[in-house]
Write an enzyme that holds these catalytic residues in place. Structure first.
Site, PDB file in Angstrom:
ATOM      1  N   TRP A  10      -9.261   0.153   1.349  1.00 48.41           N
ATOM      2  CA  TRP A  10     -10.528   0.247   1.962  1.00 48.41           C
ATOM      3  C   TRP A  10     -10.686   0.719   3.192  1.00 48.41           C
ATOM      4  O   TRP A  10     -11.577   1.052   3.959  1.00 48.41           O
ATOM      5  CB  TRP A  10     -11.198  -1.327   1.919  1.00 48.41           C
ATOM      6  CG  TRP A  10     -11.451  -1.579   0.729  1.00 48.41           C
ATOM      7  CD1 TRP A  10     -11.360  -1.099  -0.492  1.00 48.41           C
ATOM      8  CD2 TRP A  10     -12.123  -3.163   0.350  1.00 48.41           C
ATOM      9  NE1 TRP A  10     -11.919  -1.810  -1.671  1.00 48.41           N
ATOM     10  CE2 TRP A  10     -12.396  -3.036  -0.985  1.00 48.41           C
ATOM     11  CE3 TRP A  10     -12.272  -4.198   1.034  1.00 48.41           C
ATOM     12  CZ2 TRP A  10     -12.686  -4.242  -1.750  1.00 48.41           C
ATOM     13  CZ3 TRP A  10     -12.802  -5.302   0.427  1.00 48.41           C
ATOM     14  CH2 TRP A  10     -13.060  -5.358  -0.997  1.00 48.41           C
ATOM     15  N   LYS A  11      -9.182   1.038   4.129  1.00 48.10           N
ATOM     16  CA  LYS A  11      -9.477   1.596   5.329  1.00 48.10           C
ATOM     17  C   LYS A  11      -9.962   0.767   6.353  1.00 48.10           C
ATOM     18  O   LYS A  11     -10.277  -0.419   6.101  1.00 48.10           O
ATOM     19  CB  LYS A  11      -9.621   3.121   5.342  1.00 48.10           C
ATOM     20  CG  LYS A  11      -8.844   3.735   4.142  1.00 48.10           C
ATOM     21  CD  LYS A  11      -9.120   5.285   4.308  1.00 48.10           C
ATOM     22  CE  LYS A  11      -8.243   6.005   2.946  1.00 48.10           C
ATOM     23  NZ  LYS A  11      -8.093   7.305   2.800  1.00 48.10           N
ATOM     24  N   HIS A  95       1.025   5.089   5.729  1.00 48.49           N
ATOM     25  CA  HIS A  95       0.248   6.112   5.366  1.00 48.49           C
ATOM     26  C   HIS A  95      -0.275   7.257   6.562  1.00 48.49           C
ATOM     27  O   HIS A  95      -0.214   7.327   7.630  1.00 48.49           O
ATOM     28  CB  HIS A  95      -1.597   5.153   5.428  1.00 48.49           C
ATOM     29  CG  HIS A  95      -2.340   6.088   4.788  1.00 48.49           C
ATOM     30  ND1 HIS A  95      -3.378   7.058   5.262  1.00 48.49           N
ATOM     31  CD2 HIS A  95      -3.090   5.825   3.388  1.00 48.49           C
ATOM     32  CE1 HIS A  95      -4.178   7.398   4.260  1.00 48.49           C
ATOM     33  NE2 HIS A  95      -4.081   6.683   3.352  1.00 48.49           N
ATOM     34  N   GLU A  97      -2.707   8.600   7.600  1.00 50.77           N
ATOM     35  CA  GLU A  97      -3.650   8.494   8.797  1.00 50.77           C
ATOM     36  C   GLU A  97      -2.922   7.568   9.935  1.00 50.77           C
ATOM     37  O   GLU A  97      -3.280   7.725  11.061  1.00 50.77           O
ATOM     38  CB  GLU A  97      -5.135   7.622   8.262  1.00 50.77           C
ATOM     39  CG  GLU A  97      -5.713   8.366   7.374  1.00 50.77           C
ATOM     40  CD  GLU A  97      -6.667   7.771   6.097  1.00 50.77           C
ATOM     41  OE1 GLU A  97      -6.662   6.446   6.519  1.00 50.77           O
ATOM     42  OE2 GLU A  97      -6.934   8.531   5.432  1.00 50.77           O
ATOM     43  N   GLU A 164       0.913  10.700  -1.547  1.00 44.58           N
ATOM     44  CA  GLU A 164      -0.608  11.207  -1.005  1.00 44.58           C
ATOM     45  C   GLU A 164      -0.702  12.596  -0.357  1.00 44.58           C
ATOM     46  O   GLU A 164      -0.403  12.358   0.838  1.00 44.58           O
ATOM     47  CB  GLU A 164      -1.267  10.013  -0.322  1.00 44.58           C
ATOM     48  CG  GLU A 164      -1.348   8.682  -0.999  1.00 44.58           C
ATOM     49  CD  GLU A 164      -2.432   7.913  -0.131  1.00 44.58           C
ATOM     50  OE1 GLU A 164      -3.161   7.364  -1.027  1.00 44.58           O
ATOM     51  OE2 GLU A 164      -2.335   7.666   1.059  1.00 44.58           O
ATOM     52  N   GLY A 170      -9.598  12.151   0.813  1.00 43.11           N
ATOM     53  CA  GLY A 170     -11.043  12.079   1.254  1.00 43.11           C
ATOM     54  C   GLY A 170     -11.654  13.459   1.303  1.00 43.11           C
ATOM     55  O   GLY A 170     -12.688  13.899   1.798  1.00 43.11           O
ATOM     56  N   SER A 209      -8.325  11.504  -3.401  1.00 42.18           N
ATOM     57  CA  SER A 209      -9.493  11.717  -4.184  1.00 42.18           C
ATOM     58  C   SER A 209      -9.485  11.465  -5.660  1.00 42.18           C
ATOM     59  O   SER A 209      -9.920  12.197  -6.707  1.00 42.18           O
ATOM     60  CB  SER A 209      -9.833  13.403  -3.971  1.00 42.18           C
ATOM     61  OG  SER A 209     -10.097  13.610  -2.821  1.00 42.18           O
ATOM     62  N   GLY A 230      -9.014   5.382  -2.110  1.00 44.12           N
ATOM     63  CA  GLY A 230      -9.437   5.434  -0.937  1.00 44.12           C
ATOM     64  C   GLY A 230     -11.293   5.142  -1.350  1.00 44.12           C
ATOM     65  O   GLY A 230     -11.628   4.188  -1.700  1.00 44.12           O
ATOM     66  N   GLY A 231     -11.916   6.087  -1.099  1.00 48.68           N
ATOM     67  CA  GLY A 231     -13.278   6.142  -1.316  1.00 48.68           C
ATOM     68  C   GLY A 231     -13.963   5.678  -2.470  1.00 48.68           C
ATOM     69  O   GLY A 231     -14.946   4.990  -2.355  1.00 48.68           O
TER      70      GLY A 231
HETATM   71  P1  13P Z   1      -9.270   9.039  -1.031  1.00 47.11           P
HETATM   72  O1  13P Z   1      -9.083   8.421  -2.282  1.00 47.11           O
HETATM   73  O2  13P Z   1     -10.599   8.473  -0.036  1.00 47.11           O
HETATM   74  O3  13P Z   1      -9.052  10.354  -1.060  1.00 47.11           O
HETATM   75  O4  13P Z   1      -8.204   8.366   0.005  1.00 47.11           O
HETATM   76  C1  13P Z   1      -6.894   8.382  -0.864  1.00 47.11           C
HETATM   77  C2  13P Z   1      -6.038   7.295   0.384  1.00 47.11           C
HETATM   78  O5  13P Z   1      -5.773   7.748   1.497  1.00 47.11           O
HETATM   79  C3  13P Z   1      -5.709   6.248  -0.094  1.00 47.11           C
HETATM   80  O6  13P Z   1      -4.693   5.423   0.618  1.00 47.11           O
END
Ligand code: 13P
Length: 247
Positions: A10-11, A95, A97, A164, A170, A209, A230-231
């Site tokens: 969920w970030k 990750h 990020e 990833e 994203g 994605s 993620g999203g």
């Molecule tokens: P998205 O699914 O939003 O592209 O994010 C992927 C992600 O970074 C999961 O850790």
């Protein structure tokens, strides 16, 4: 046989009440999904509420980060033992990020993985190349480095690898099934160097994605054993559909 592993990252999203609302609606959707391991990684502030709600469901509670020291003067940090204390059984480490915005290096990642495992936590270990690295033909070089350095001195028990590609996170731009399969097979080859046949038991999951529309085809790839979402994991309808992907 590797059991599919599907995780929601969920970030920095969802308050406690939003977490509770999601989980309340999500649990009935996945009660027949015992053939898939499901993990949810909410932000730290929502971990206790999530832990209480998923206690008897088989859903794994994961954290999104930790610090590698056990305790001490590290303002703002959370230790592995604190995560265990709260009911986490997994943690996401490495990750992109965290590497990009918080300057985590392969060395930091390796220390965090070791600290997590020492505390008895499973690890979702993320790796992947940037667009520039892919376009420069460096994808395999990056995956080799991140695999070797991240897992140096680490036994493979309870490790899930998440491939990833940074350009797919994203962006709405998913890796093609060929790109995903190729990268996953490469990572498994590298794991075989350190872990021998145990590499065939490790889950290598894809992130970037993932949506209800593309999950079935990505999951059909031979070396793709799950997804880190993620999203599309923020809405219970779409994450439920992803968890109940069609084989
Ligand atoms: P998205 O699914 O939003 O592209 O994010 C992927 C992600 O970074 C999961 O850790």
């Amino acid at each position: 046989m590797r059991k599919p592993f599907i995780a929601a990252n969920w970030k920095m999203n969802k308050t406690i009440s939003e977490t509770q609302e999601f989980i309340r609606k999500f649990i009935p959707e996945v009660k027949d999904s015992s053939d898939v391991t499901i993990a949810i990684a909410p932000p730290f502030t929502s971990l206790p509420a999530a832990a209480a709600m998923i206690k008897d469901t088989g859903i794994i509670l994961a954290a999104q980060n930790l610090f590698y020291e056990e305790k001490g003067a590290y303002t703002g940090e959370i230790s592995p033992l604190m995560l265990v204390d709260i009911g986490c059984t997994y943690v996401i480490i490495g990750h992109s990020e965290r590497r990009q915005y918080f300057h985590e290096t392969d060395d930091t990642v390796n220390k965090k993985i070791k600290a997590a495992k020492k505390a008895g936590l499973g690890v979702i270990f993320c790796m992947g190349e940037s667009l520039e690295e892919r376009e420069a033909g460096k994808t395999f070089e990056i995956l080799q480095r991140e695999t070797e350095k991240g897992l140096e001195g680490v036994d493979p028990e309870s490790i899930v690898i998440a491939y990833e590609p940074i350009w797919a996170i994203g962006t709405g731009k998913t890796a093609t099934t060929e790109q995903a399969q190729e990268a996953h097979a490469y990572i498994r080859e590298k794991l075989r160097v350190s872990y021998g046949n145990k590499a065939d038991e490790l889950c290598i999951i894809y992130g970037g994605s993932i949506t209800p529309d593309n999950v079935d085809s990505i999951m059909a790839c031979r070396d793709v054993d799950g997804a880190l979402v993620g999203g599309a994991s923020l809405k219970f309808e779409s994450f439920s559909r992803i968890v109940n992907f069609r084989r």
